[in-house]
Design an enzyme around this catalytic site. Structure first.
Site, short mmCIF file in Angstrom:
data_model
loop_
_atom_site.label_atom_id
_atom_site.label_comp_id
_atom_site.label_asym_id
_atom_site.label_seq_id
_atom_site.Cartn_x
_atom_site.Cartn_y
_atom_site.Cartn_z
N SER A 104 0.79 -1.24 0.00
CA SER A 104 0.00 0.00 0.00
C SER A 104 0.82 1.28 0.00
CB SER A 104 -0.96 0.01 1.20
OG SER A 104 -0.24 0.03 2.41
N LYS A 134 -5.19 4.72 8.85
CA LYS A 134 -4.10 5.40 8.16
C LYS A 134 -4.29 6.91 8.18
CE LYS A 134 -2.76 1.49 5.31
NZ LYS A 134 -2.66 0.88 3.97
#
Length: 347
Positions: A242, A287
């Site tokens: 990611s 995140k």
């Protein structure tokens, strides 16, 4: 004390005892929380996150930070019910079923190994995407990872062989090799052109029918890149794919004059394809919280995560939609100069 009172007291004690014991029993859930945030323009353990040798680089400032998700639990270290309950009431974390992170037939070690491989592949794809954006040419080669015992390639193709051609055609990627083999009937000869230990050799093989009936030779291949200079990425104990977008942006910033951040603290996430396409990720809420805690004011968000992100974005964190690497660069240019459109995630 009456018999009734004694019975109630004993029942209450048993309920309490069972409740205490139950609270510490393992449950098949995983707690996800904001993980470490690393600036791709900075250092990890006194080493640059991105090191480039063999090509001119330029100084920059600000931050292009990758964000991560930390997890607690898993098959080898299940959390207890009390930990899960605390997670359910904490808005900064998520509690998810264990099988969403660890497939029933996968061990924690296997998942970690897969994350390591995905991180390595992500770094290669990020470098390729950055070079494509800058129109810097590079080569792709198909290499042999392994062969299946008893299959036609066993003992004829070797680990590390570079497949340069297939039936006289350039082996541009793994798909070309695979489709050429499948175009033959079982038993028909297919010729692999191979670079082995610096020497070009031809390896003729006769495919056999696999379980699905399609021809196969029993070789596991991998596409590797030959870049015109060295790009080394050091992120410590971080895995998964990611961070690809942020790696690409960090590489771009170092290879070009000026500062694409405008000195701001930018964070973001998203997988990256060599073509520059940005893909969705998991754990977007955690995140974003990690990015805000690290001081970021802008968060680059994959298009497919925009709707979810918009519902949970922390105050003061501006979400910028990133469909491709090129679009992300244009958005950062617009933020820096105040000219042009900055695509946002719809609220």
């Amino acid at each position: 004390m009456s018999r009734r009172a004694l019975t109630l007291l004993l029942a209450g004690f048993l309920v309490l005892a069972f409740g205490v014991v139950g609270a510490f029993r393992p449950v098949p859930y995983v707690v996800l929380s904001p993980g470490p945030t690393e600036n791709t323009l900075g250092e990890v353990e006194k080493k640059p996150v991105i090191s480039i040798t063999g090509r001119q680089t330029y100084p920059t400032s600000g931050a292009l930070s990758l964000v991560t998700v930390a997890y607690q639990g898993g098959p080898a270290a299940q959390i207890d019910l009390l930990t899960a309950l605390r997670g359910w009431i904490d808005p900064d974390v998520a509690v998810v079923p264990q099988e969403t992170i660890f497939a029933p037939d996968r061990t924690a070690k296997e998942v970690e190994e897969e994350n390591t491989v995905e991180m390595t592949n992500s770094q290669d794809s990020a470098t390729a995407a950055a070079l494509n954006e800058l129109k810097i040419p590079y080569e792709m080669v198909v290499t042999v990872v392994s062969t299946e015992k008893g299959k036609p390639a066993d003992g004829k193709l070797q680990k590390g062989d570079e497949i340069t051609s297939i039936d006289g055609k350039d082996a541009k990627d793994v798909d070309v090799v695979g489709s050429t083999v499948k175009a033959h009937k079982p038993g028909e000869e297919v010729v692999f052109g191979v670079l082995r230990a610096g020497k070009q050799v031809e390896v003729p093989l006769r495919p056999i029918a696999g379980s699905s009936g399609q021809p196969q030779v029993g070789v596991l291949m991998q596409t590797k890149y030959k870049f015109p200079f060295d790009v080394d990425i050091n992120v410590g104990d971080v895995g998964g794919p990611s961070a690809g977008l942020m790696f690409s942006l960090g590489i771009l910033d170092k290879l070009t004059p000026g500062e694409i951040t405008g000195g701001k603290k930018i964070a973001g996430t998203g997988t990256i394809e060599p073509t520059g396409e940005v893909g969705p990720i998991g754990g977007i809420q955690q995140k974003m919280i990690g990015a805000k805690n690290a001081g970021a004011t802008v968060f680059l968000t994959p298009a497919d995560n925009c709707a979810e992100a918009a519902k949970a974005a922390p105050d003061g964190l501006r979400l910028v939609r990133a469909d491709t690497l090129h679009a992300a660069v244009q958005a950062l240019d617009a933020l820096r100069t105040g000219k042009g459109e900055v695509p946002a995630c719809p609220s």
